[in-house]
Design a protein around this motif. Structure first.
Motif, mmCIF file in Angstrom:
data_model
loop_
_atom_site.group_PDB
_atom_site.id
_atom_site.type_symbol
_atom_site.label_atom_id
_atom_site.label_comp_id
_atom_site.label_asym_id
_atom_site.label_seq_id
_atom_site.Cartn_x
_atom_site.Cartn_y
_atom_site.Cartn_z
ATOM 1 N N TYR A 9 0.731 -1.279 -0.127
ATOM 2 C CA TYR A 9 0.154 -0.672 -0.111
ATOM 3 C C TYR A 9 0.636 0.776 -0.110
ATOM 4 C CZ TYR A 9 -3.986 -3.392 0.756
ATOM 5 O OH TYR A 9 -4.914 -3.656 0.880
ATOM 6 N N GLY A 10 2.078 1.044 -0.290
ATOM 7 C CA GLY A 10 2.616 2.285 0.056
ATOM 8 C C GLY A 10 2.948 3.677 1.494
ATOM 9 N N SER A 11 2.510 2.447 2.549
ATOM 10 C CA SER A 11 2.140 3.109 3.564
ATOM 11 C C SER A 11 3.658 2.809 4.183
ATOM 12 C CB SER A 11 1.174 2.611 4.275
ATOM 13 O OG SER A 11 -0.352 2.426 3.224
ATOM 14 N N ARG A 12 3.191 3.910 5.600
ATOM 15 C CA ARG A 12 3.942 3.724 6.663
ATOM 16 C C ARG A 12 3.436 2.569 7.339
ATOM 17 N NH1 ARG A 12 4.340 9.836 8.354
ATOM 18 N NH2 ARG A 12 2.216 9.236 7.955
ATOM 19 N N GLY A 13 3.902 2.889 8.317
ATOM 20 C CA GLY A 13 3.481 1.853 10.106
ATOM 21 C C GLY A 13 3.468 0.327 9.583
ATOM 22 N N ILE A 14 2.786 -0.185 9.804
ATOM 23 C CA ILE A 14 2.386 -2.151 10.014
ATOM 24 C C ILE A 14 1.092 -2.687 9.520
ATOM 25 C CG2 ILE A 14 3.924 -1.994 12.070
ATOM 26 C CD1 ILE A 14 2.025 -2.647 13.501
ATOM 27 N N PHE A 63 -3.418 5.020 4.365
ATOM 28 C CA PHE A 63 -3.925 4.042 3.372
ATOM 29 C C PHE A 63 -5.704 4.719 2.854
ATOM 30 C CE2 PHE A 63 -6.998 1.161 3.612
ATOM 31 C CZ PHE A 63 -7.042 -0.011 2.949
ATOM 32 N N LEU A 64 -5.877 5.514 3.716
ATOM 33 C CA LEU A 64 -7.663 5.779 4.324
ATOM 34 C C LEU A 64 -7.684 7.380 2.911
ATOM 35 C CD1 LEU A 64 -8.261 5.790 8.152
ATOM 36 C CD2 LEU A 64 -9.015 4.167 6.033
ATOM 37 N N TYR A 96 -14.041 9.067 5.692
ATOM 38 C CA TYR A 96 -12.932 7.939 5.015
ATOM 39 C C TYR A 96 -13.763 6.377 4.626
ATOM 40 C CZ TYR A 96 -9.195 10.107 7.913
ATOM 41 O OH TYR A 96 -8.332 10.816 8.494
ATOM 42 N N ARG A 97 -13.195 6.717 4.317
ATOM 43 C CA ARG A 97 -13.460 5.168 2.584
ATOM 44 C C ARG A 97 -12.246 4.149 3.135
ATOM 45 N NH1 ARG A 97 -17.173 2.839 -1.067
ATOM 46 N NH2 ARG A 97 -17.958 4.928 -0.771
ATOM 47 N N PHE A 98 -12.230 2.589 3.685
ATOM 48 C CA PHE A 98 -11.308 1.547 3.502
ATOM 49 C C PHE A 98 -11.255 1.195 2.543
ATOM 50 C CE2 PHE A 98 -12.267 3.254 8.103
ATOM 51 C CZ PHE A 98 -11.329 2.922 8.642
ATOM 52 N N THR A 99 -10.458 1.860 1.305
ATOM 53 C CA THR A 99 -10.632 0.505 -0.162
ATOM 54 C C THR A 99 -9.095 0.244 -0.678
ATOM 55 O OG1 THR A 99 -11.009 0.521 -1.862
ATOM 56 C CG2 THR A 99 -10.720 2.425 -0.833
#
Length: 749
Positions: A390-395, A461-462, A470-473
């Motif tokens: 997802y190209g995201s930081r975190g876990i 991510f959101l 927000y949308r979780f997709t």
């Protein structure tokens, strides 16, 4: 003979003929399984670190550059096309397809042969209270005993044989992923196993104390002859690579006597076991053979108190044996096969959480250290999952893990990489540990950093809808399908954010992101109710599939305790209807899609919250009627003793705790889901959130009385709630606690 039978434990008249039915013991690092066959016995040594590298690629495909296009496909063409697109891109990048994690495997098989072909007065037993396994039988009027334990004192397995003649030898593992090198010397059997597809391996040392030892030709073993007891000491030492290998050296010290070694161990094990005690029956009933107890229980349509008490003890025993260095995996700390179901790994979309469900309330806090250690060891892989997918930081947690936290267990049929709430669910247990203990250093140094990493993922991510919500997709409700905004995704993030804010308030910490976290909560989409009045599993137009073993959308009920019938009655009622739909379509439907024990346990955890005492009783009975227990009372995943899994063992004591006494939303619920077949009983020592210890709870419905004594480590006020006893007489509907003081209450029904 009766003195051999444990009051807190089980005994059987039959030896095991498969590893799943063996006697089990462990100390959180080592595990042992004993068949108990007088003629040709098998002892299996286990270790929590043994996961066999398969030679698969653990590289995660870098799908982050395709996330925007994936979301566009979801929005315009749907999830099926989006999953196909992702899978094709992953294959182009070299992804090997759905891959199981490296499997949990046995450390060694020690075989013990005799000429005791005609024997009688046979029994084998597990003493849950002491952690000792005992096999006893008679041959031509002479009694033989075999005793085994896994020491909490010195981290070794010990086995004692009665005087006599035996043949002891190691099984040669014919596995193309292992290289086995064995030899015998004086009183030692030593083996090194090196992994073909990894840098690691493990060493095994088996030392035999006997009057006479003669090597067996063409086998790694001895002929043993002794006029006194024979003692066998066993040890497994894993290593991750040759640089970390600590070769077991030939011990210079003599082995102490079995009884001395056992006493050192027993003091530790027994103290843990006796912290909590459930009493439903007399001592006389507890001494009965487990085979007879189960047979009798099957003939009834209600809970059998003596069996329920033993099931409860077995659950706590499993955790004491399996938790320590790491947390229990799907099989606790035991296996006899190199091909366990689902790799016998750590499965994070429900199973690990159930296996530790009762750890805190059972006052086995030190066992949670293994869980915390496991998660921290897997964090590098979790970070890579977030970045690559997802190209995201975190876990972002993997659903399946063993030697790595990288997520490579998905394909078009099982798009498990779309399940993003796992890390937040795991973080629940970090915060709960603080709630039970009040350990503010742990809150600051362990909980807050983990919660921040979870939130960091969602910051990237959101996406926002036009109204700012927000949308979780993509989004996935494990393991029931994909649609945007799975209810569990929202519920987990809401809990994570609220816990993070509360942690900063408790510690009076300043953080520039506090206002941002509050805005994130405000932007979360609201839960939705369908036309049948049920809480939806996805906040979208996806059709509900009630016939399923997972209860993910009821996370606010069974796990986070986000609301109850007083705090948010509309969501509570919608959740109750959703639960009843699941019961009708799955749990109580003979044509339901599976018989999973973990689904039944989540049903029971929901039932305690909805005060469905008859359902709790029915679930207990389903486990018995459908043969979901082995002789040890370790559970199976499916009916008819199919697939050895211990997640049900970990959850069952929590179900019993919650049906008797529960604390959430500043409310103390007493006997909230008590089955009618348990008209009296007592429980001692369980812990509750917010630093409460139930010194004892006694109930007797015939005498119409409840007695309870609780100690609170903090000052607080709790409302007393008795949902099954509306006419109960209370002088005060509150219990007011002062710091470190005991408060007692006597209630007449």
């Amino acid at each position: 003979m009766k003195n051999l039978f444990p009051e807190r434990g089980i005994w059987s008249r039959r030896p095991a003929d498969r590893w799943e039915d063996a006697l089990v013991a462990g100390n959180g690092s080592h595990g042992v399984m004993v068949y108990g066959d007088p003629v040709k016995d098998t002892i299996i040594g286990n270790h929590c670190r043994l996961y066999l590298p398969q030679g698969n690629s653990h590289e995660i495909p870098d799908l982050a550059p395709f996330l925007t296009e994936t979301r566009a496909i979801i929005a315009t063409e749907g999830y099926e096309k989006a999953i196909k697109f992702q899978y094709e891109k992953a294959k182009e990048l070299g992804y090997q397809g759905l891959t199981m994690s490296d499997p949990f495997h046995p450390g060694f098989h020690l075989l013990i042969g005799t000429d005791h072909k005609e024997f009688d007065n046979y029994s084998r037993c597990i003493n849950y209270q002491t952690g000792e396994l005992t096999v006893s039988y008679m041959v031509r009027g002479r009694q033989y005993e075999r005793r085994t334990f896994v020491s909490h004192a010195d981290n070794r397995i010990y086995h004692q044989l009665s005087p006599g003649n035996y043949k002891l030898y190691l099984k040669n593992y014919k596995n193309d992923k292992l290289i086995q090198s064995s030899f015998q010397n004086q009183s030692l059997l030593q083996t090194n196993f090196s992994y073909v597809y990894g840098d690691g391996g493990y060493d095994v040392m088996i030392r035999i104390k006997s009057e006479k030892l003669s090597p067996i030709q063409n086998r790694t073993g001895f002929y043993v002859e002794s006029g006194s007891n024979i003692l066998i000491e066993m040890q497994i030492v894993p290593y991750s690579d040759t640089h970390t290998r600590e070769v077991i050296k030939t011990p210079l010290y003599p082995i102490a006597s079995y009884h001395k070694l056992f006493d050192q161990h027993k003091n530790i094990h027994q103290e843990k076991f006796k912290r909590v005690e459930l009493n439903l029956v007399s001592s006389e009933e507890r001494f009965k053979c487990i085979d007879d107890i189960i047979l009798n229980a099957k003939s009834k349509n209600s809970v059998c108190p003596v069996l329920l008490e033993k099931m409860y003890d077995a659950g706590r025993y499993m955790y004491i044996c399996s938790a320590g260095e790491l947390s229990p995996n799907l099989q606790g700390i035991w296996t006899g096969t190199f091909e366990p179901a689902w790799s016998g790994d750590f499965t994070f979309d429900t199973n690990v959480q159930l296996s530790i469900a009762s750890a805190l309330s059972s006052n086995l806090l030190e066992g949670m250290e293994g869980f915390f250690r496991l998660i921290k060891e897997l964090l590098p892989g979790f970070r890579e999952n977030a970045q690559k997918y997802y190209g995201s930081r975190g876990i972002m947690a993997a659903i399946h893990a063993s030697n790595t936290g990288r997520h490579f267990h998905w394909n078009e049929d099982w798009p498990l990489h779309f399940w993003t709430c796992g890390a937040g669910w795991l973080a629940h247990w970090f915060y709960e540990y603080y709630r039970f203990t009040g350990d503010q250093l742990f809150l600051k140094e362990e909980v807050i950093p983990l919660l921040k990493e979870v939130v960091l993922f969602y910051e990237d991510f959101l996406v926002e809808d036009n109204d700012g919500t927000y949308r979780f997709t993509p989004s996935y409700s494990a393991e029931n399908g994909c649609a945007d905004n799975a209810t569990q995704d929202i519920a987990v993030l809401k809990q994570v954010l609220n816990n993070l804010l509360e942690a900063h308030r408790i510690l009076n910490l300043h953080c520039a992101k506090v206002s941002q976290w509050k805005r994130m909560i405000a932007k979360l989409p609201s839960y939705k109710v369908n036309e049948e009045g049920a809480l939806k599993e996805w906040i979208s137009d996806k059709e509900e599939n009630y016939n399923h073993r997972h209860f993910s959308h009821l996370y606010p009920v069974f796990q986070s305790r986000e609301f109850n019938e007083n705090t948010q009655p509309e969501w509570w009622e919608a959740s109750r209807i959703a639960f009843e739909k699941r019961l009708e379509a799955w749990l109580l439907n003979e044509n339901g899609d599976t018989t999973s024990t973990h689904g039944r346990m989540h049903s029971a955890l929901c039932a305690t919250q909805f005060h469905m005492s008859e359902l709790v009783e029915e679930i207990f009975h389903l486990l018995v009627k459908n043969d979901c227990f082995y002789t040890s009372l370790m559970m199976s995943h499916y009916d008819n003793q199919e697939v050895f899994n211990v997640d049900g063992n970990g959850a069952l004591p929590q179900v019993i705790h919650e049906m008797l006494v529960d604390n959430s939303n500043k409310r103390l619920t007493l006997l909230g889901a008590l089955p009618a077949s348990l008209p009296s009983g007592e429980i001692k020592g369980i812990r509750l959130p917010d630093q409460l210890t139930v010194n004892y709870l006694y109930w007797n419905l015939e005498e119409k009385v409840i007695k309870i004594e609780i100690t609170s480590e903090i000052e607080q006020v709790l409302e007393i709630y008795l949902p099954l006893f509306k006419k109960a007489r209370l002088q005060d509907h509150r219990m007011m606690f002062k710091q470190g003081k005991r408060e007692s209450l006597e209630i007449y029904l």
